[in-house]
Scaffold this motif. Structure first.
Motif, PDB file in Angstrom:
ATOM      1  N   GLU A 182       0.840  -1.193   0.000  1.00  0.00           N
ATOM      2  CA  GLU A 182       0.000   0.000   0.000  1.00  0.00           C
ATOM      3  C   GLU A 182       0.873   1.239   0.000  1.00  0.00           C
ATOM      4  O   GLU A 182       2.074   1.174   0.236  1.00  0.00           O
ATOM      5  N   TYR A 183       0.252   2.377  -0.307  1.00  0.00           N
ATOM      6  CA  TYR A 183       0.984   3.649  -0.289  1.00  0.00           C
ATOM      7  C   TYR A 183       1.248   4.045   1.161  1.00  0.00           C
ATOM      8  O   TYR A 183       0.343   4.069   1.988  1.00  0.00           O
ATOM      9  N   LEU A 184       2.505   4.340   1.461  1.00  0.00           N
ATOM     10  CA  LEU A 184       2.895   4.767   2.800  1.00  0.00           C
ATOM     11  C   LEU A 184       3.634   6.085   2.688  1.00  0.00           C
ATOM     12  O   LEU A 184       4.680   6.156   2.041  1.00  0.00           O
ATOM     13  N   SER A 185       3.090   7.133   3.310  1.00  0.00           N
ATOM     14  CA  SER A 185       3.713   8.457   3.193  1.00  0.00           C
ATOM     15  C   SER A 185       5.096   8.499   3.822  1.00  0.00           C
ATOM     16  O   SER A 185       5.945   9.296   3.421  1.00  0.00           O
ATOM     17  N   GLU A 186       5.350   7.617   4.809  1.00  0.00           N
ATOM     18  CA  GLU A 186       6.654   7.646   5.481  1.00  0.00           C
ATOM     19  C   GLU A 186       7.739   6.934   4.682  1.00  0.00           C
ATOM     20  O   GLU A 186       8.925   7.065   4.987  1.00  0.00           O
ATOM     21  N   GLY A 187       7.360   6.171   3.663  1.00  0.00           N
ATOM     22  CA  GLY A 187       8.373   5.521   2.845  1.00  0.00           C
ATOM     23  C   GLY A 187       7.871   4.261   2.172  1.00  0.00           C
ATOM     24  O   GLY A 187       6.732   3.842   2.364  1.00  0.00           O
ATOM     25  N   TYR A 188       8.750   3.670   1.365  1.00  0.00           N
ATOM     26  CA  TYR A 188       8.382   2.511   0.573  1.00  0.00           C
ATOM     27  C   TYR A 188       9.387   1.375   0.782  1.00  0.00           C
ATOM     28  O   TYR A 188      10.561   1.609   1.031  1.00  0.00           O
ATOM     29  N   ASP A 189       8.910   0.152   0.620  1.00  0.00           N
ATOM     30  CA  ASP A 189       9.770  -1.025   0.634  1.00  0.00           C
ATOM     31  C   ASP A 189      10.176  -1.268  -0.819  1.00  0.00           C
ATOM     32  O   ASP A 189       9.416  -1.830  -1.608  1.00  0.00           O
ATOM     33  N   ILE A 190      11.387  -0.847  -1.177  1.00  0.00           N
ATOM     34  CA  ILE A 190      11.831  -0.859  -2.568  1.00  0.00           C
ATOM     35  C   ILE A 190      13.127  -1.641  -2.712  1.00  0.00           C
ATOM     36  O   ILE A 190      14.016  -1.567  -1.873  1.00  0.00           O
ATOM     37  N   GLU A 191      13.211  -2.375  -3.812  1.00  0.00           N
ATOM     38  CA  GLU A 191      14.444  -3.094  -4.160  1.00  0.00           C
ATOM     39  C   GLU A 191      15.028  -2.452  -5.414  1.00  0.00           C
ATOM     40  O   GLU A 191      14.398  -2.420  -6.467  1.00  0.00           O
ATOM     41  N   PHE A 192      16.223  -1.893  -5.278  1.00  0.00           N
ATOM     42  CA  PHE A 192      16.947  -1.314  -6.412  1.00  0.00           C
ATOM     43  C   PHE A 192      17.807  -2.417  -7.005  1.00  0.00           C
ATOM     44  O   PHE A 192      18.610  -3.035  -6.292  1.00  0.00           O
ATOM     45  N   ALA A 193      17.664  -2.697  -8.303  1.00  0.00           N
ATOM     46  CA  ALA A 193      18.307  -3.882  -8.884  1.00  0.00           C
ATOM     47  C   ALA A 193      18.892  -3.601 -10.259  1.00  0.00           C
ATOM     48  O   ALA A 193      18.416  -2.733 -11.006  1.00  0.00           O
ATOM     49  N   ILE A 194      19.946  -4.376 -10.593  1.00  0.00           N
ATOM     50  CA  ILE A 194      20.565  -4.320 -11.913  1.00  0.00           C
ATOM     51  C   ILE A 194      20.722  -5.762 -12.403  1.00  0.00           C
ATOM     52  O   ILE A 194      21.316  -6.599 -11.709  1.00  0.00           O
ATOM     53  N   PRO A 195      20.206  -6.094 -13.592  1.00  0.00           N
ATOM     54  CA  PRO A 195      20.355  -7.449 -14.133  1.00  0.00           C
ATOM     55  C   PRO A 195      21.818  -7.716 -14.521  1.00  0.00           C
ATOM     56  O   PRO A 195      22.465  -6.864 -15.139  1.00  0.00           O
ATOM     57  N   ILE A 196      22.327  -8.883 -14.150  1.00  0.00           N
ATOM     58  CA  ILE A 196      23.700  -9.243 -14.500  1.00  0.00           C
ATOM     59  C   ILE A 196      23.741 -10.659 -15.073  1.00  0.00           C
ATOM     60  O   ILE A 196      22.808 -11.447 -14.876  1.00  0.00           O
ATOM     61  N   LYS A 197      24.836 -10.951 -15.770  1.00  0.00           N
ATOM     62  CA  LYS A 197      24.976 -12.242 -16.449  1.00  0.00           C
ATOM     63  C   LYS A 197      25.366 -13.351 -15.482  1.00  0.00           C
ATOM     64  O   LYS A 197      24.869 -14.477 -15.572  1.00  0.00           O
ATOM     65  N   GLU A 198      26.289 -13.036 -14.567  1.00  0.00           N
ATOM     66  CA  GLU A 198      26.851 -14.056 -13.695  1.00  0.00           C
ATOM     67  C   GLU A 198      26.064 -14.204 -12.390  1.00  0.00           C
ATOM     68  O   GLU A 198      25.437 -13.259 -11.931  1.00  0.00           O
ATOM     69  N   TYR A 199      26.148 -15.407 -11.824  1.00  0.00           N
ATOM     70  CA  TYR A 199      25.599 -15.613 -10.487  1.00  0.00           C
ATOM     71  C   TYR A 199      26.757 -15.482  -9.508  1.00  0.00           C
ATOM     72  O   TYR A 199      27.719 -16.238  -9.556  1.00  0.00           O
ATOM     73  N   ALA A 200      26.685 -14.477  -8.654  1.00  0.00           N
ATOM     74  CA  ALA A 200      27.787 -14.194  -7.732  1.00  0.00           C
ATOM     75  C   ALA A 200      27.222 -13.893  -6.353  1.00  0.00           C
ATOM     76  O   ALA A 200      26.000 -13.870  -6.143  1.00  0.00           O
ATOM     77  N   THR A 201      28.121 -13.659  -5.395  1.00  0.00           N
ATOM     78  CA  THR A 201      27.697 -13.327  -4.032  1.00  0.00           C
ATOM     79  C   THR A 201      26.836 -12.062  -4.053  1.00  0.00           C
ATOM     80  O   THR A 201      27.234 -11.041  -4.603  1.00  0.00           O
ATOM     81  N   GLY A 202      25.669 -12.163  -3.456  1.00  0.00           N
ATOM     82  CA  GLY A 202      24.778 -11.006  -3.406  1.00  0.00           C
ATOM     83  C   GLY A 202      23.751 -10.966  -4.512  1.00  0.00           C
ATOM     84  O   GLY A 202      22.842 -10.141  -4.484  1.00  0.00           O
ATOM     85  N   THR A 203      23.867 -11.862  -5.503  1.00  0.00           N
ATOM     86  CA  THR A 203      22.869 -11.887  -6.572  1.00  0.00           C
ATOM     87  C   THR A 203      21.717 -12.810  -6.188  1.00  0.00           C
ATOM     88  O   THR A 203      21.806 -13.607  -5.257  1.00  0.00           O
TER      89      THR A 203
END
Length: 274
Positions: free
Chosen positions: A183-204
């Protein structure tokens, strides 16, 4: 010494406000007469009051002003510069938003003069049913304020780009944001900032949106609610429902494109048939 009334008149601050400032420890009277409770301020306090007024005129909060006034002498100037820079950015953001608002008002008035509805842009939004393949993404998921969300490229995507460069990973697509809030929350959002990558590595992690409806928005992000409305109209008409959190893909980089009307964003909503 100046009476509270004289001090109030010189500084253009009400006596009620001065009493409140004393309560919160922002500026205290130099002297209080014990017999009648009259408050007096020194000439030297005029500059402090004018300083408070100046910062208030920049819409800096009393808490922030108090923190600056209580800073150590060797940190005062540095902290003040940081605060003023922060406030200058916030004011510039408001000016930019007002500029967009004025332009939008002009467009709405032109549409009305032509006999067209204000929400004329809705008819130009195209919705496509697409299959988005699975991919690996390197991401940062946070509960962010609205201000942090606007600074996503600088605050979060830069961290991801740095990690990609350090580990020699291969970018295979433009950056995206995944919206996990229900839902819309004026205090903030639960957001995931992501970049697609080719390799599977730590953190992906695996990202598999599957079947989605896709709408390309050309213009300011402020129009994104129009896309959401149009997509949900499509869902009801075509008998689909949402399946996973929506996500946006930034075809153009906001840091490289100066005019919001030139932004291109693909807006995806994972769906399934009812």
């Amino acid at each position: 010494m100046l009476s509270i009334g004289e001090f109030s008149k010189i500084c253009q601050v009400s006596t009620k406000t001065l009493r409140y400032y004393a309560e919160i420890g922002l500026i205290n009277p130099e002297k209080i007469n014990r017999e009648n409770g009259y408050r007096y301020y020194s000439i030297n306090q005029l500059e402090r009051m004018l300083f408070i007024n100046r910062l208030k005129s920049y819409e800096i909060s009393l808490e922030e002003i108090k923190a600056i006034l209580q800073s150590e002498k060797d940190q005062f100037e540095e902290k003040l510069i940081l605060l003023l820079n922060k406030k200058r950015w916030e004011i510039q953001e408001k000016l930019t938003a007002y500029d967009r608002m004025v332009k939008q008002l002009g467009n709405d008035m032109e549409n009305l003069k032509k006999g067209e509805p204000i929400l004329n842009n809705l008819k130009d939004l195209d919705i496509k049913l697409v299959e988005v393949p699975a991919m690996y993404i390197l991401s940062i998921r946070k509960l962010v304020s609205i201000e942090e969300c606007k600074l996503g490229y600088d605050l979060f995507f830069n961290q991801l780009y740095k990690k990609i460069a350090e580990e020699g990973l291969t970018i295979i697509g433009p950056p995206m944001t995944i919206y996990h809030s229900e839902e819309y929350l004026s205090e903030g959002y639960d957001i995931e900032f992501a970049i697609p990558i080719k390799e599977y590595a730590t953190g992906t992690k695996d990202f598999n949106p599957g079947l989605c409806i896709k709408t390309r928005l050309k213009g300011s992000y402020s129009e994104i609610t129009s896309v959401y409305a149009k997509q949900h109209e499509w869902l009801e008409k075509e008998k689909f429902c949402t399946a996973k959190p929506p996500f946006d893909v930034y075809i153009t980089n906001p840091r490289e494109i100066k005019r919001p009307e030139d932004f291109i964003t693909d807006i995806y909503l994972p769906v399934k048939k009812i």
